[in-house]
Structure formats: structure tokens, C-alpha cells
Write a protein that holds these residues in place. Structure first.
Motif, PDB file in Angstrom:
ATOM      1  N   VAL A   1       0.540  -1.244   0.164  1.00 44.76           N
ATOM      2  CA  VAL A   1       0.178  -0.060  -0.360  1.00 44.76           C
ATOM      3  C   VAL A   1       0.909   1.338  -0.320  1.00 44.76           C
ATOM      4  O   VAL A   1       1.744   1.277   0.604  1.00 44.76           O
ATOM      5  N   ILE A   2       0.446   2.129  -0.950  1.00 44.75           N
ATOM      6  CA  ILE A   2       1.495   3.470  -1.017  1.00 44.75           C
ATOM      7  C   ILE A   2       0.724   5.051  -0.569  1.00 44.75           C
ATOM      8  O   ILE A   2      -0.945   4.620  -0.891  1.00 44.75           O
ATOM      9  N   CYS A   3       1.161   5.556   0.483  1.00 44.43           N
ATOM     10  CA  CYS A   3       0.335   6.462   0.801  1.00 44.43           C
ATOM     11  C   CYS A   3       1.126   7.999   0.171  1.00 44.43           C
ATOM     12  O   CYS A   3       2.201   8.045  -0.011  1.00 44.43           O
ATOM     13  N   PHE A   4       0.009   9.031  -0.456  1.00 44.82           N
ATOM     14  CA  PHE A   4       0.769  10.144  -0.899  1.00 44.82           C
ATOM     15  C   PHE A   4      -0.438  10.874   0.411  1.00 44.82           C
ATOM     16  O   PHE A   4      -1.116  11.042   0.317  1.00 44.82           O
ATOM     17  N   HIS A   5       0.566  11.930   0.829  1.00 41.06           N
ATOM     18  CA  HIS A   5       0.261  12.796   1.312  1.00 41.06           C
ATOM     19  C   HIS A   5       0.370  14.151   0.875  1.00 41.06           C
ATOM     20  O   HIS A   5       1.848  14.383   1.084  1.00 41.06           O
ATOM     21  N   TYR A   6      -0.770  14.272   0.152  1.00 42.88           N
ATOM     22  CA  TYR A   6       0.092  15.827  -0.213  1.00 42.88           C
ATOM     23  C   TYR A   6       0.600  17.364   0.571  1.00 42.88           C
ATOM     24  O   TYR A   6      -0.689  17.642   0.929  1.00 42.88           O
ATOM     25  N   LEU A   7       0.991  17.993  -0.244  1.00 45.69           N
ATOM     26  CA  LEU A   7       1.940  19.297   0.374  1.00 45.69           C
ATOM     27  C   LEU A   7       0.703  19.981   0.710  1.00 45.69           C
ATOM     28  O   LEU A   7       0.312  20.618   2.108  1.00 45.69           O
ATOM     29  N   ILE A   8      -0.502  20.311   0.182  1.00 42.79           N
ATOM     30  CA  ILE A   8      -2.034  20.879  -0.027  1.00 42.79           C
ATOM     31  C   ILE A   8      -2.902  20.929   0.702  1.00 42.79           C
ATOM     32  O   ILE A   8      -3.053  21.780   1.546  1.00 42.79           O
ATOM     33  N   SER A   9      -3.008  19.653   1.788  1.00 39.99           N
ATOM     34  CA  SER A   9      -3.468  19.212   2.144  1.00 39.99           C
ATOM     35  C   SER A   9      -3.019  19.488   4.399  1.00 39.99           C
ATOM     36  O   SER A   9      -3.476  19.301   4.345  1.00 39.99           O
ATOM     37  N   ASP A  10      -2.032  20.189   3.922  1.00 39.91           N
ATOM     38  CA  ASP A  10      -0.971  20.683   5.330  1.00 39.91           C
ATOM     39  C   ASP A  10      -1.282  22.402   5.525  1.00 39.91           C
ATOM     40  O   ASP A  10      -1.015  22.791   6.431  1.00 39.91           O
TER      41      ASP A  10
END
Length: 320
Positions: free
Chosen positions: A180-189
């Protein structure tokens, strides 16, 4: 066979750090040449799609001749972070902003190609400028239409959501081997005072839509609540919502009722083009306009026939 072109050119400046930047545009023209009945189609992929995807290469090649269209596609801002592989970390120079920059790139791509065609003294039917987007690409299509409301005449929406979901949740992908790969995007912070303009039901109350919209959604789309999407579309001028349930899954255009509909992108476009009628327009007039929120005024201008976005907050113009 259609003629193909690719080039890099200066785009809209980076609204987050005001830096100059380039982006890449691809477009195809009909093999018989561009004439007064030739329209234009902008393809906007969502997550996992890009200018090098086989299906988009095929659409650029096929639709140019089949429907007498100049078919445009660009590598838009932060798109490399929307694929299925983890690459280097995002930064404010380039990241998946899911909104302003991505819409500006797509609008700019159309306007630049229009300039190229005009510089060759070739005509365009401005009554046949089309947006075609899948999932997030369709969402960017809605933003593009709102920012340049005189430009587009038809928006074909396959499963757009009403707000970019990965601004509020991480994106996860499961590989074939179970990883499982997780993408935590900069814009969400980031704090998002612009949420009012990014939520489509609020955005589309701020201007009169004149673009025909044909929206397709599945009844079992987990990313797009059916009732909310239906309410949104029914509240827009010149919009039609087509819900795909089990009775509409034909194994040809649609293979599921979930997000994306398992759609055959080419056949879905064929269906729309065989049922929609266009008018003929010989001129394009882009009018500067403003979109107001509680905290900002978004000013869209068209200088030298290209788009320029600025944002005013408390009597101060930001770097946007």
C-alpha cells in the motif's frame, strides 16, 4: 493521420512563490488541415493519467480527424505527483495544488494554441471549444470554465467530485503485490481560506454558466455522493446529469457504476459528440471578471489574450 506538435513555453507564473515557470503542451490537428468548422478539445486527465498515457495519445490522434478538432493537452502543474509512483518530495516550486495552478495551465494551453493557429491566419470555430475530463480532470474542467466562462462551450464530466478529496484525506494505492502506497500531499497541510471558491456548488453561484455541461456519475461512486452531485448539476444553467446505474452498464461505454464508471473514454466521447449540437462562432471575446468570497476577490484578466489571476484580500494584492 493527425499532425502532432509538442513544445515547452512560459506559463502563468507560480502563484505560490511568484516564480516564472514553463510547462509542456501537446496538440494534434486534423490531417485535412484546420478550417472554419474546426473546433478545439482540451483533454484533462485525473490521477494516473498524463500526456504519455496510451489512451490520451490515442484520443489526441483519433479525435482530431474524427471530429475535426484541434486536440490539446498539457502537463499541468504538479501532475507528476498524481501518478502511481512516489517521486521526490513536493515543494512550492511544483506540487499537486489540486486547484488554481492546474486550472490556469489548462486554460493557458488552450489560449496559447489559439494564438498559434491565429498567427498562421487559420480560422477556428469558437462555438466548438470542448473540455473533457475524468475524475479530478473533470473537476479542473469545472474550475477552468469558472475562471474563463466565455471560452468553453461544452464540458464533458466523467465522475468529477465537488471538492478535491485529497486536500482533506490521504491518497492510498494498493499494488498488485499487496503493498500500500500513501500519498500525503503538501496542499493538505495548508490552511485553505479559498475553500469557498474550490467547492463547486458555491463557486457556480458566483457567475452565470453559459457552457453546456454533460455530467456522468455512477450510482455507487464512493467519492461523489449522488444526491449532492445531482443537486449541484440541477442548479446550473445548461447542465444535464446522467446517472449510470446497473441498467446502463452496457459493457461497451460503461462497465461499472463506481467512480470513473469503468468508462471507455473514446466511446463516451463518441456518445456525447453524436448527441450534442454546436453553434458556429467566428470570434472569441474574453471578458475580465471577478469571483468574490468572504475573504478574497479573485480577479481574472486576459492580457495579450492570455489569462492572469490576482487575488485581493483586505485591500492588498497577493502574489497570486
Amino acid at each position: 493521420m493527425a499532425d502532432h506538435y509538442e513544445f515547452s513555453i512560459q506559463g502563468h507564473h507560480n502563484i505560490y512563490n511568484n516564480n516564472a515557470r514553463e510547462f509542456t503542451i501537446h496538440f494534434s490537428t486534423p490531417s485535412k488541415g484546420v478550417g472554419k468548422d474546426t473546433g478545439m478539445l482540451l483533454l484533462i486527465p485525473g490521477y494516473g493519467g498524463n500526456v504519455n498515457s496510451n489512451v490520451y495519445k490515442k484520443m489526441r490522434d483519433t479525435f482530431a480527424d474524427q471530429y475535426n478538432l484541434i486536440v490539446v493537452q498539457c502537463h499541468y502543474f504538479g501532475q507528476e505527483f498524481m501518478q502511481s509512483e512516489l517521486i521526490h518530495e513536493e515543494s512550492y516550486d511544483n506540487f499537486n495544488d489540486m486547484s488554481f495552478m492546474q486550472a490556469l495551465d489548462n486554460i493557458m494551453a488552450v489560449l496559447i494554441v489559439i494564438q498559434i493557429i491565429k498567427n498562421k491566419n487559420l480560422p477556428i470555430n469558437y462555438g466548438k471549444i470542448i473540455l473533457y475530463g475524468h475524475s479530478h480532470g473533470a473537476y479542473i474542467g469545472y474550475l477552468s470554465n469558472a475562471f474563463a466562462p466565455q471560452l468553453f462551450k461544452l464540458l464533458v464530466d466523467n465522475s468529477s467530485y465537488l471538492y478535491p478529496i485529497y486536500r482533506i484525506a490521504d491518497r492510498t494505492l494498493q499494488r498488485g503485490d499487496g503493498e500500500v502506497i500513501c500519498f500525503h500531499y503538501l496542499i493538505s497541510d495548508e490552511a485553505s481560506p479559498e475553500n469557498e471558491i474550490l467547492y463547486l456548488p458555491l463557486l457556480y453561484k458566483k457567475f452565470l454558466n453559459e457552457c453546456s455541461i454533460i455530467s456522468f456519475n455512477g450510482t455507487n461512486d464512493a467519492m461523489v455522493p449522488v444526491e449532492d452531485k445531482t443537486s449541484f448539476i440541477n442548479g446550473i444553467n445548461k447542465a444535464r446529469h446522467i446517472l449510470i446505474d446497473d441498467n446502463n452498464v452496457d459493457g461497451q461505454i460503461f462497465t461499472s457504476t463506481t467512480h470513473g464508471l469503468g468508462a471507455d473514454f473514446l466511446r463516451l466521447f463518441d456518445y456525447v459528440m453524436n448527441t450534442h449540437r454546436f453553434t458556429t462562432l467566428n470570434e472569441l471575446q474574453l471578458v475580465p471578471h471577478r469571483l468574490h468570497t468572504k475573504q478574497h476577490v479573485f480577479s481574472i484578466d486576459f492580457e495579450d489574450e492570455l489569462i492572469q489571476l490576482s487575488i485581493q484580500q483586505h485591500e492588498k494584492i497577493s502574489s497570486y
